[in-house]
Enzyme design. Structure first.
Site, short mmCIF file in Angstrom:
data_model
loop_
_atom_site.label_atom_id
_atom_site.label_comp_id
_atom_site.label_asym_id
_atom_site.label_seq_id
_atom_site.Cartn_x
_atom_site.Cartn_y
_atom_site.Cartn_z
N TYR A 63 6.59 -2.46 -12.42
CA TYR A 63 7.88 -2.71 -12.43
C TYR A 63 8.64 -1.44 -13.20
CZ TYR A 63 12.19 -5.19 -11.54
OH TYR A 63 13.27 -5.66 -11.03
N LYS A 89 -2.14 -20.30 10.53
CA LYS A 89 -2.44 -19.25 11.11
C LYS A 89 -2.62 -18.09 10.19
CE LYS A 89 -2.13 -17.18 15.21
NZ LYS A 89 -1.20 -17.73 16.55
#
Length: 756
Positions: free
Chosen positions: A40, A95
């Protein structure tokens, strides 16, 4: 299992131990302040600026290139209909799971709360920069056609509505092969399509691309044959309307060569089949119940070529053969779309793969001596490991040749190798294992069935058709627990301590006494031992009243193995039993031997353990690549602990030169081919992926197995007993339910193997 039990099991599966089926995991180090400052602020600003200068750099510095969005508005979920976006989320997560396990593609599932086409499209366009591809899912027709068409036009990443194209691609591949086997031509066959939804329209279009003539196609919806003279027709239905003066399915089937069912169960009768042309092709794809039952169809027409959407019959048309691999190829060349050329490439790759020799791993999984191209094998099996290395390259090449690829692959062999490496974390072995057991279930004794987890495992084994369980233990306790978990099936329950079992106990005791009366065993002591469940269970297997047994959940290993060695004994030519554990690691399946029995084996013992382990590895359909590990490398130590390993290797090299085995080796060299090649290029293991480690003693094997299991959360199957005369397998103390189920499957496969 009752419907209520199935319902509760499904809810528990999705809720425990963590709600949902997918999660985000870090791919970079994050242990130190330095790591976090790179992940970060301030370090993250550097790649941000690079991407600002060149948008394509996003593929280099972020996960975009391997990230697909599975997006739905919940308007056509499975067979449940319009149930809304929140209710569709479990399906979208599912899925995502399939994308990951079949093609190593990461997924965010996104449920959009709108049925407005424009609003849906705008939402997807706004979030598209996050993703490398978009998989549209469970959106009702006709909106689905418009949504996909516009998104493909307006986005520069691959977009596919799998409900439309998945079935079309897989069934087209199967149909190409079926037509060839029937001795017909695509441009001449008469095709009847029952159903007019998104899948049916897409199938019809792709069949045309394969050579079918529109004038030879008849499509039906709920009102009957779609004719040109019908007053109100959508654009899609009008595209396939016929000018033939017929109204019903019965009329359409006369002299038809092909029937494609994408509608509802049991609408095709035997009489209709009999009116079809010679060598009819019937794809009854309604799921779970096809338009005509498989057995009824093949009994009616001996010349039929039949496919369904079910896994319990030959020729399963399953979308999982397509979408993971199509997106894999598209992502790997940064395709801007999934076009017709890429879909056709997938079709041809799947059709071609069905004609090639089938790997032994697949034959074993489906209980076949040899799967070969023919009426019962026109499409690859979902467990075929070649899918990942054959379909994506075909799709990627088509993307490059059709001009939609931003990245070009030049080294195709290296690309195929990288695809195979992606699947090292799964290899589908657990699914293969369970599937193989189901093909010929055996009678397995659960010697501690009055333990809740053991009984739960027996229930799963029974309900899934993996084995025929025989329950040993206190009847009252078992009955109470069965009621608690709604295990209502008629299962044989035996309490060896009850008087009603006296005749059987006396019979077993006499046999045991005859075998061991000259070893200090009296008939009275034999009768007392038969009250003990492990002795009783072992005699059940010995006497043919059961095919195998599982024990050890609540008792320590030495206590359980003693009666097995005494009563059942070892196989012909075996002087020492051993165990191996199969660990499902991130690098793929890894067998570890000996994890439970031999404390300090000799060189001769190690050689025999290696041979036995190799046979177990082959039983799983894998080629054994075995490293005999130690703390030294190829004679770097002369201590007897390493020299015995060296001696065992020398014996195997001399007497079994075709075995892929080498050592002694330190574990890091065994598992890191680059290190091995650099330091020991002469090793038989160079250039091969080691899948088996043989340890010099029980300490090292058992510690390694449990470290892998606990620290890396590697799934374990074992300990798998090797060298026993009958199928007996002893669990680790306190084994989990899934582990017991897997071991029951091993016992079944062991029994199948010994039966042969």
């Amino acid at each position: 299992m009752s419907e209520e039990s199935k319902r509760r099991e499904a809810l528990i599966y999705h809720a425990k131990p963590t709600p949902g089926k997918i999660a985000v995991v870090p791919t970079k180090k994050y242990a130190t302040q330095r790591d976090l400052s790179l992940a970060y602020s301030p370090g993250v600003a550097v790649p941000c600026l690079e991407i600002e200068k060149d948008a394509e750099a996003v593929y280099k510095y972020t996960a975009k290139g391997n990230l697909v969005a599975v997006i739905s508005n919940g308007t056509a979920v499975l067979g449940l209909g319009n149930i809304g976006p929140e209710a569709s989320k479990p399906v979208m997560e599912g899925k995502g799971l399939l994308f990951k396990i079949f093609a190593d593609i990461d997924v965010f599932d996104i449920e959009v709360d709108t049925e407005n086409v424009d609003a849906f499209i705008e939402t997807v366009k706004n979030i598209a920069p996050t993703f490398g591809g978009i998989n549209l899912e469970d959106i009702k027709a006709p909106e689905a056609f418009e949504i996909e068409r516009r998104l493909k036009e307006e986005l520069n990443i691959p977009v596919m509505h799998d409900d439309q194209h998945g079935t079309a691609i897989i069934s087209s591949a199967a149909l190409i092969n079926a037509i060839e086997l029937a001795g017909k031509k695509f441009e001449e066959v008469k095709i009847v399509i029952s159903g007019a939804g998104a899948a049916a329209i897409s199938c019809s279009r792709l069949y045309q691309a394969c050579g079918a003539k529109r004038e030879n196609m008849v499509m039906l919806d709920s009102k009957g044959v779609i004719r040109k003279d019908r007053e109100v027709l959508s654009n899609e239905k009008a595209e396939f309307a016929t000018d033939r003066k017929i109204d019903t399915l019965e009329e359409a089937m006369v002299d038809a060569d092909v029937f494609i069912g994408l509608s509802m169960a049991d609408i095709v009768s035997p009489e209709m089949l009999l009116t079809m042309a010679e060598n009819p092709i019937v794809f009854a794809l309604a799921n779970p119940n096809p338009e005509i039952k498989y057995q009824l169809a093949v009994d009616t027409r001996k010349d039929i070529i039949m496919a369904t959407g079910r896994s319990d019959h030959p020729n399963q048309v399953n979308n999982v053969l397509g979408f993971p691999f199509i997106f894999r190829g598209a992502l790997d060349v940064r395709a801007t779309k999934i076009n017709e050329a890429m879909k056709m490439a997938a079709v041809k790759a799947l059709a071609k793969l069905a004609k090639e020799p089938v790997p032994e791993q697949v034959n074993i999984a489906y209980g076949e001596t040899r799967l070969t191209f023919g009426k019962d094998y026109i499409i690859p099996k979902p467990f075929d490991p070649r899918l990942i290395s054959e379909v994506p390259p075909a799709v990627a090449k088509a993307a490059m040749e059709s001009g939609v690829a931003k990245h070009h692959i030049t080294d195709w062999e290296n690309y195929k190798d990288s695809l195979l490496q992606r699947m090292g974390s799964d290899n589908k072995l657990v699914r293969l294992l369970l599937n193989r057991a189901k093909l010929a279930p055996k009678r397995i004794v659960f010697a501690e069935a009055d333990q809740l987890d053991v009984l739960k495992a027996a229930q799963i084994v029974h309900d899934e058709g993996i084995a025929i369980p025989i329950l040993l233990g206190r009847k009252e306790t078992i009955a109470s627990l069965m009621k608690e978990i709604e295990f209502n099936s008629d299962i044989l329950i035996i309490d060896p301590k009850e008087e009603e079992e006296n005749d059987r106990k006396n019979k077993y005791a006499k046999v045991y006494w005859e075998q061991r009366k000259r070893r200090g065993v009296t008939l009275y002591s034999a009768q007392r031992l038969m009250r003990e469940r492990n002795y009783f269970a072992a005699m059940m297997v010995n006497e043919g009243d059961a095919d195998g047994l599982i024990s050890g959940y609540s008792r320590n290993y030495p206590t359980v193995i003693k009666p097995m060695l005494e009563l059942i004994g070892m196989d012909k030519g075996i002087t020492r039993a051993a165990t191996t554990n199969l660990m499902m690691t991130k690098r793929g399946p890894l067998f570890l031997s000996d994890t439970s029995i031999n404390i300090d084996p000799t060189a001769k013992d190690l050689a025999k353990i290696t041979q036995m382990t190799g046979k177990v590895v082959q039983m799983f359909g894998l080629e054994p690549v075995m490293a005999m590990v130690s703390y030294s490398n190829f004679g770097s130590s002369t201590n007897e602990r390493s020299s015995k390993v060296r001696e065992a290797v020398a014996f195997l090299h001399k007497h079994y030169p075709d075995m892929i085995v080498d050592g002694e080796l330190q574990t890091d060299f065994a598992l890191n081919d680059d290190m091995l090649r650099e330091k020991f290029p002469f090793s038989k293991l160079v250039g091969k992926k080691v899948n088996t480690l043989i340890f010099p003693n029980l300490d090292s094997a058992n510690i390694t197995y449990k470290l892998l299991k606990e620290l890396n959360e590697a799934e374990s199957i074992g300990p798998i007993m090797m060298g026993m005369r009958k199928p007996v397998h002893i669990l680790q103390l306190g084994a989990k339910v899934d582990e017991i189920v897997n071991m029951a499957a091993i016992a079944v496969i062991d029994a199948q193997h010994k039966e042969k």
